[in-house]
Design a protein around this motif. Structure first.
Motif, PDB file in Angstrom:
ATOM      1  N   ILE A 333       0.908  -1.261   0.021  1.00 35.45           N
ATOM      2  CA  ILE A 333      -0.008  -0.059  -0.130  1.00 35.45           C
ATOM      3  C   ILE A 333       0.862   1.124   0.112  1.00 35.45           C
ATOM      4  CG2 ILE A 333      -1.691   1.385   1.288  1.00 35.45           C
ATOM      5  CD1 ILE A 333      -2.505  -1.526   2.502  1.00 35.45           C
ATOM      6  N   LYS A 334       0.857   2.060  -1.010  1.00 32.28           N
ATOM      7  CA  LYS A 334       1.670   3.092  -1.154  1.00 32.28           C
ATOM      8  C   LYS A 334       1.109   4.468  -0.326  1.00 32.28           C
ATOM      9  CE  LYS A 334       1.865   2.536  -5.673  1.00 32.28           C
ATOM     10  NZ  LYS A 334       2.329   2.620  -6.993  1.00 32.28           N
ATOM     11  N   VAL A 335       1.802   5.099   0.511  1.00 30.04           N
ATOM     12  CA  VAL A 335       1.075   6.159   1.241  1.00 30.04           C
ATOM     13  C   VAL A 335       1.975   7.388   0.985  1.00 30.04           C
ATOM     14  CG1 VAL A 335       0.725   6.897   3.679  1.00 30.04           C
ATOM     15  CG2 VAL A 335       0.198   4.465   2.805  1.00 30.04           C
ATOM     16  N   SER A 336       1.491   8.725   1.034  1.00 29.88           N
ATOM     17  CA  SER A 336       2.205   9.742   0.929  1.00 29.88           C
ATOM     18  C   SER A 336       1.325  10.840   1.742  1.00 29.88           C
ATOM     19  CB  SER A 336       2.420  10.315  -0.568  1.00 29.88           C
ATOM     20  OG  SER A 336       2.943  11.654  -0.528  1.00 29.88           O
ATOM     21  N   GLY A 337       1.993  11.537   2.630  1.00 30.86           N
ATOM     22  CA  GLY A 337       1.431  12.732   3.387  1.00 30.86           C
ATOM     23  C   GLY A 337       1.115  13.770   2.568  1.00 30.86           C
ATOM     24  N   GLY A 353      -8.145  -4.509   6.590  1.00 32.44           N
ATOM     25  CA  GLY A 353      -9.000  -5.250   7.299  1.00 32.44           C
ATOM     26  C   GLY A 353      -9.576  -6.271   6.230  1.00 32.44           C
ATOM     27  N   LEU A 354      -9.307  -6.168   4.982  1.00 34.99           N
ATOM     28  CA  LEU A 354      -9.591  -7.218   3.871  1.00 34.99           C
ATOM     29  C   LEU A 354      -8.319  -8.387   4.160  1.00 34.99           C
ATOM     30  CD1 LEU A 354     -10.702  -5.284   0.847  1.00 34.99           C
ATOM     31  CD2 LEU A 354     -12.265  -6.720   2.281  1.00 34.99           C
ATOM     32  N   GLY A 355      -7.009  -7.639   3.960  1.00 31.04           N
ATOM     33  CA  GLY A 355      -5.741  -8.519   4.289  1.00 31.04           C
ATOM     34  C   GLY A 355      -6.022  -9.300   5.542  1.00 31.04           C
ATOM     35  N   GLU A 356      -6.446  -8.987   6.495  1.00 32.83           N
ATOM     36  CA  GLU A 356      -6.704  -9.758   7.749  1.00 32.83           C
ATOM     37  C   GLU A 356      -7.684 -10.951   7.597  1.00 32.83           C
ATOM     38  OE1 GLU A 356      -7.375  -9.211  12.465  1.00 32.83           O
ATOM     39  OE2 GLU A 356      -7.735  -7.403  11.349  1.00 32.83           O
ATOM     40  N   LYS A 357      -8.704 -10.502   6.970  1.00 33.00           N
ATOM     41  CA  LYS A 357     -10.078 -11.369   6.938  1.00 33.00           C
ATOM     42  C   LYS A 357      -9.558 -12.569   5.873  1.00 33.00           C
ATOM     43  CE  LYS A 357     -14.898 -11.580   5.678  1.00 33.00           C
ATOM     44  NZ  LYS A 357     -15.925 -10.474   5.411  1.00 33.00           N
ATOM     45  N   TYR A 358      -8.810 -12.205   4.895  1.00 33.41           N
ATOM     46  CA  TYR A 358      -8.616 -13.271   3.721  1.00 33.41           C
ATOM     47  C   TYR A 358      -7.224 -13.601   3.732  1.00 33.41           C
ATOM     48  CZ  TYR A 358     -13.106 -11.922   1.687  1.00 33.41           C
ATOM     49  OH  TYR A 358     -14.462 -11.861   1.510  1.00 33.41           O
ATOM     50  N   ASP A 359      -6.446 -13.215   4.951  1.00 33.14           N
ATOM     51  CA  ASP A 359      -5.275 -13.837   5.174  1.00 33.14           C
ATOM     52  C   ASP A 359      -4.261 -13.554   4.047  1.00 33.14           C
ATOM     53  OD1 ASP A 359      -3.043 -14.934   6.710  1.00 33.14           O
ATOM     54  OD2 ASP A 359      -3.402 -16.937   5.610  1.00 33.14           O
ATOM     55  N   VAL A 360      -4.289 -12.049   3.399  1.00 27.78           N
ATOM     56  CA  VAL A 360      -3.296 -11.515   2.568  1.00 27.78           C
ATOM     57  C   VAL A 360      -2.472 -10.793   3.055  1.00 27.78           C
ATOM     58  CG1 VAL A 360      -3.244 -10.385   0.239  1.00 27.78           C
ATOM     59  CG2 VAL A 360      -5.253 -11.813   0.915  1.00 27.78           C
ATOM     60  N   PRO A 361      -1.152 -11.132   2.983  1.00 33.98           N
ATOM     61  CA  PRO A 361       0.166 -10.270   3.495  1.00 33.98           C
ATOM     62  C   PRO A 361       0.125  -8.864   2.757  1.00 33.98           C
ATOM     63  CG  PRO A 361       0.840 -12.029   2.043  1.00 33.98           C
ATOM     64  CD  PRO A 361      -0.383 -12.246   2.235  1.00 33.98           C
ATOM     65  N   LEU A 362       0.239  -7.817   3.333  1.00 35.35           N
ATOM     66  CA  LEU A 362       0.245  -6.438   3.081  1.00 35.35           C
ATOM     67  C   LEU A 362       1.320  -5.869   3.653  1.00 35.35           C
ATOM     68  CD1 LEU A 362      -3.477  -5.509   2.732  1.00 35.35           C
ATOM     69  CD2 LEU A 362      -2.164  -6.250   0.892  1.00 35.35           C
ATOM     70  N   GLN A 363       2.001  -4.827   2.961  1.00 35.06           N
ATOM     71  CA  GLN A 363       3.071  -3.766   3.500  1.00 35.06           C
ATOM     72  C   GLN A 363       2.568  -2.532   3.357  1.00 35.06           C
ATOM     73  OE1 GLN A 363       7.216  -5.428   2.694  1.00 35.06           O
ATOM     74  NE2 GLN A 363       6.094  -6.391   0.969  1.00 35.06           N
ATOM     75  N   ILE A 364       3.005  -1.452   3.985  1.00 36.81           N
ATOM     76  CA  ILE A 364       2.649  -0.231   3.791  1.00 36.81           C
ATOM     77  C   ILE A 364       4.161   0.530   3.666  1.00 36.81           C
ATOM     78  CG2 ILE A 364       2.087   2.052   4.756  1.00 36.81           C
ATOM     79  CD1 ILE A 364       0.051   0.531   6.395  1.00 36.81           C
ATOM     80  N   VAL A 365       4.135   1.422   2.532  1.00 32.61           N
ATOM     81  CA  VAL A 365       5.372   2.023   2.106  1.00 32.61           C
ATOM     82  C   VAL A 365       5.377   3.362   1.865  1.00 32.61           C
ATOM     83  CG1 VAL A 365       4.868   1.347  -0.292  1.00 32.61           C
ATOM     84  CG2 VAL A 365       7.189   1.749   0.352  1.00 32.61           C
ATOM     85  N   ASN A 366       6.233   4.171   2.370  1.00 28.12           N
ATOM     86  CA  ASN A 366       6.350   5.642   2.240  1.00 28.12           C
ATOM     87  C   ASN A 366       7.753   5.669   1.289  1.00 28.12           C
ATOM     88  OD1 ASN A 366       4.873   5.388   5.004  1.00 28.12           O
ATOM     89  ND2 ASN A 366       4.523   7.351   4.021  1.00 28.12           N
ATOM     90  N   ASP A 367       7.752   7.018   0.543  1.00 24.68           N
ATOM     91  CA  ASP A 367       8.947   7.403   0.035  1.00 24.68           C
ATOM     92  C   ASP A 367       9.970   7.906   1.092  1.00 24.68           C
ATOM     93  OD1 ASP A 367       8.133   6.710  -2.539  1.00 24.68           O
ATOM     94  OD2 ASP A 367       7.118   8.929  -2.841  1.00 24.68           O
ATOM     95  N   ARG A 368      11.110   7.943   0.654  1.00 21.26           N
ATOM     96  CA  ARG A 368      12.260   8.424   1.676  1.00 21.26           C
ATOM     97  C   ARG A 368      12.053   9.975   1.436  1.00 21.26           C
ATOM     98  NH1 ARG A 368      16.994   6.327   3.659  1.00 21.26           N
ATOM     99  NH2 ARG A 368      18.528   8.021   4.183  1.00 21.26           N
ATOM    100  N   ASN A 369      12.368  10.668   2.377  1.00 25.11           N
ATOM    101  CA  ASN A 369      12.208  12.429   2.267  1.00 25.11           C
ATOM    102  C   ASN A 369      13.094  12.776   1.118  1.00 25.11           C
ATOM    103  OD1 ASN A 369      10.386  12.279   4.101  1.00 25.11           O
ATOM    104  ND2 ASN A 369      11.702  12.547   5.837  1.00 25.11           N
ATOM    105  N   THR A 370      14.414  12.171   1.055  1.00 27.08           N
ATOM    106  CA  THR A 370      15.173  12.872  -0.048  1.00 27.08           C
ATOM    107  C   THR A 370      15.308  12.047  -1.336  1.00 27.08           C
ATOM    108  OG1 THR A 370      16.814  11.158   0.629  1.00 27.08           O
ATOM    109  CG2 THR A 370      16.962  13.415   1.832  1.00 27.08           C
ATOM    110  N   ILE A 371      14.187  11.176  -1.538  1.00 27.03           N
ATOM    111  CA  ILE A 371      14.128  10.704  -2.948  1.00 27.03           C
ATOM    112  C   ILE A 371      12.624  10.609  -3.299  1.00 27.03           C
ATOM    113  CG2 ILE A 371      14.345   8.528  -4.120  1.00 27.03           C
ATOM    114  CD1 ILE A 371      16.763   7.779  -2.597  1.00 27.03           C
ATOM    115  N   ARG A 372      12.076  11.324  -4.496  1.00 22.43           N
ATOM    116  CA  ARG A 372      10.887  11.289  -4.965  1.00 22.43           C
ATOM    117  C   ARG A 372      10.314  10.403  -5.603  1.00 22.43           C
ATOM    118  NH1 ARG A 372       8.104  12.941  -9.409  1.00 22.43           N
ATOM    119  NH2 ARG A 372       6.139  14.042  -9.200  1.00 22.43           N
ATOM    120  N   GLY A 373       9.589   9.386  -5.184  1.00 26.29           N
ATOM    121  CA  GLY A 373       9.065   8.207  -6.309  1.00 26.29           C
ATOM    122  C   GLY A 373       8.136   8.732  -7.184  1.00 26.29           C
TER     123      GLY A 373
END
Length: 424
Positions: A333-337, A353-373
């Motif tokens: 899951i890609k997140v940016s403030g 919630g869907l990941g927990e219910k269906y047992d799907v592994p998920l990660q949350i990723v943010n960009d590094r402050n000094t590198i723009r995605g």
């Protein structure tokens, strides 16, 4: 993985990706509707639509009729960094026949040296009148060019790094001799390939693509290495998940857009009125109007599915210090403030919630402050259709290189979470 590998092999240009998607959906029982005609989708129906040859929408109608129709939508893009062949592309140098090309998208230049390159795209020929030219979708289905690198003996500082001159050093070689490689030679080549007279060809939109085959890599075959993973892995996942997951109530929809790599501002890009018009047409066919349209959107959700930057073992300093996405540990899951991505706290909660219910592994990723995605379709879709959305995708290494790498298990996780999104 069979659908993914077939999509990667056949998705040599946006039109070919859409062709593949159309064939896949037809086998799943989807019926074609037409953007330029009145359409009346029926409750319980499965449909697809190609407003233009390089963009597609597909949707399933729930089995319950209602004036408010909550929608679940997911989007991906069908283009990738490549070389566009210029008009009058014939160029000769040192007894070699070269193609003059333009770089499309933000590619990693040096990775394109010494790759077998095919040609694919659209060729326009004369029709019944000037406003009705005929469109032919072409794929060489073989390598026809290569960008030869230079030997280390002739560029001793190559390993110290150098800026590639895109006009000079990224000129593909299409043959030797060059005697007949004069103006019109490339069109004559196309005419022979298509079986038409060269006088019939008016124009073209063609790109060179990496002809390398996708492969499983690793001691346990846990990695996928292939051209065009960004973003055909997302396209394939949408097709597999969308046809697996249907709801009794509400509408499910997927959209495949072009031109994301160059900003999406086009007739077939996500930053256009196209999606809004298609959605309104579907809802109005169900008698949803005015306030009911707004209520339907307020109760709708969407996913923007695109590759994510995976934490690189040789470049750990390029990832955020805590919010990283590791290959093999699930979809990201890609997140940016700064609202660069569509994901907000509500949609993060929904997907987790869907990941927990269906047992799907998920990660949350943010960009590094000094590198723009990179940018995505997510915020553009939300600006045209105000609803809750989320950006997610498969973590990968070497995004925008001639070959990219991802984990096979992450692709499966992506399919599982999108299926859950469409089913729940």
């Amino acid at each position: 993985m069979d659908t993914l590998f077939e999509c990667l092999r056949r998705g040599s240009c946006p039109e070919k990706v859409v062709d593949f998607a159309e064939e896949y959906l037809k086998k799943e029982g989807f019926e074609e509707l037409y953007y330029d005609r009145l359409f009346s989708p029926k409750i319980g129906g499965r449909y697809y639509m190609k407003p233009f040859p390089d963009v597609m929408f597909a949707f399933t109608m729930g089995k319950k009729r209602g004036y408010i129709q909550p929608m679940r939508m997911a989007f991906a893009h069908v283009d990738q960094p490549c070389f566009k062949i210029k008009s009058r592309p014939e160029h000769k140098s040192m007894e070699a026949s070269l193609l003059n090309v333009e770089v499309y998208g933000g590619m990693m230049d040096h990775t394109w040296f010494d790759r077998p390159l095919g040609v694919a795209g659209t060729v326009m020929t004369k029709g019944e009148d000037v406003f009705s030219p005929l469109s032919l979708c072409y794929d060489s289905e073989r390598p026809v060019a290569i960008i030869p690198g230079i030997a280390i003996h002739m560029k001793r500082n190559a390993n110290d790094g150098w800026k590639v001159d895109r006009q000079k050093e990224l000129m593909p070689v299409a043959g030797l001799g060059g005697g007949s490689w004069n103006e019109g030679a490339f069109v004559r080549f196309l005419a022979g390939e298509l079986g038409v007279d060269d006088s019939e060809i008016i124009s073209y939109d063609l790109n060179l693509y990496n002809f390398d085959e996708p492969q499983l890599v690793g001691l346990r075959n846990e990695l996928v290495s292939a051209p065009r993973l960004d973003n055909l892995a997302s396209v394939s996942a949408l097709l597999e998940s969308f046809t697996e997951g249907e709801r009794d109530g509400g509408i499910n929809l997927i959209g495949l857009f072009n031109h994301e790599e160059t900003g999406s501002v086009s007739r077939s890009g996500a930053d256009s009125a196209l999606l809004s018009q298609v959605v309104q047409g579907i809802l109005q066919a169900l008698d949803c109007k005015g306030e009911q349209l707004r209520a339907s959107m307020a109760n709708s959700y969407y996913l923007s599915v695109d590759g994510a930057h995976g934490a690189h073992p040789n470049y750990p300093e390029c990832s955020d210090i805590t919010a990283r996405a590791y290959l093999g540990q699930g979809a990201a899951i890609k997140v940016s403030g700064t609202s660069k991505y569509a994901s907000d706290a509500r949609m993060q909660a929904v997907l987790l919630g869907l990941g927990e219910k269906y047992d799907v592994p998920l990660q949350i990723v943010n960009d590094r402050n000094t590198i723009r995605g990179g940018s995505t379709l997510g915020p553009m879709v939300g600006a045209h259709l105000p609803m809750y959305g989320c950006d997610l995708g498969v973590p990968m290494w070497a995004m925008h290189s001639a070959r990219e790498t991802m984990a096979a298990d992450d692709y499966l996780a992506l399919c599982q979470i999108i299926t859950a999104f469409f089913v729940e």
